[in-house]
Design a protein around this motif. Structure first.
Motif, PDB file in Angstrom:
ATOM      1  N   VAL A  20      28.571  35.790  41.361  1.00 24.94           N
ATOM      2  CA  VAL A  20      28.707  36.334  40.007  1.00 24.94           C
ATOM      3  C   VAL A  20      27.330  36.704  39.462  1.00 24.94           C
TER       4      VAL A  20
ATOM      5  N   PHE B 238      34.652  42.939  38.877  1.00 28.35           N
ATOM      6  CA  PHE B 238      35.485  41.733  38.877  1.00 28.35           C
ATOM      7  C   PHE B 238      36.981  42.063  38.938  1.00 28.35           C
TER       8      PHE B 238
ATOM      9  N   VAL C  32      30.759  37.089  30.184  1.00 32.63           N
ATOM     10  CA  VAL C  32      30.613  36.510  31.510  1.00 32.63           C
ATOM     11  C   VAL C  32      29.568  35.413  31.390  1.00 32.63           C
TER      12      VAL C  32
ATOM     13  N   ILE D 159      34.818  33.998  32.977  1.00 33.77           N
ATOM     14  CA  ILE D 159      34.896  35.240  32.225  1.00 33.77           C
ATOM     15  C   ILE D 159      35.889  35.018  31.101  1.00 33.77           C
TER      16      ILE D 159
END
Length: 113
Positions: A15, A70, A82, A92
């Motif tokens: 991420v 995503f 996020v 998220i």
């Protein structure tokens, strides 16, 4: 949560890599990174407590890029956050507009995945 969802979940490092790629910030955060977006307002990137603001157009483009990365339909998004944090985990948060079945079909038809 199914075993497939768990196995396909992105790690914090993945991420963070997407955030760095889409937003373009440098450095290695020691505790947290957070991207905040609200429709028709500036975007805000917070890295270890230090904030950087982005104008409305750039914030919207970053949010679209992140949502796409995503696999989240971006068209009805009002708020998008996020968070990658050693203390809070990775997540998220988003708020979307209610969309009719016809509108949802149009959104899905426009997605590339």
């Amino acid at each position: 949560m199914s075993k497939y969802m768990i196995s396909d979940a992105l790690s914090s490092a993945e991420v963070l890599g997407i955030l760095k790629e889409k937003i373009g910030f440098d450095g290695k955060p020691s505790s947290s990174v957070e991207w905040q977006y609200e429709l028709n307002k500036t975007g805000k990137l917070v890295v270890d407590g230090r904030a950087t603001l982005y104008d409305i157009e750039r914030a919207m483009q970053i949010t679209i890029d992140l949502a796409t990365a995503f696999y989240i339909p971006w068209q009805p998004i009002i708020n998008f956050k996020v968070i990658v944090s050693k203390h809070e985990g990775t997540r998220i948060e988003l708020t979307t507009l209610p969309v009719s079945s016809i509108g949802w079909a149009e959104i899905k038809a426009g997605l590339t995945y």
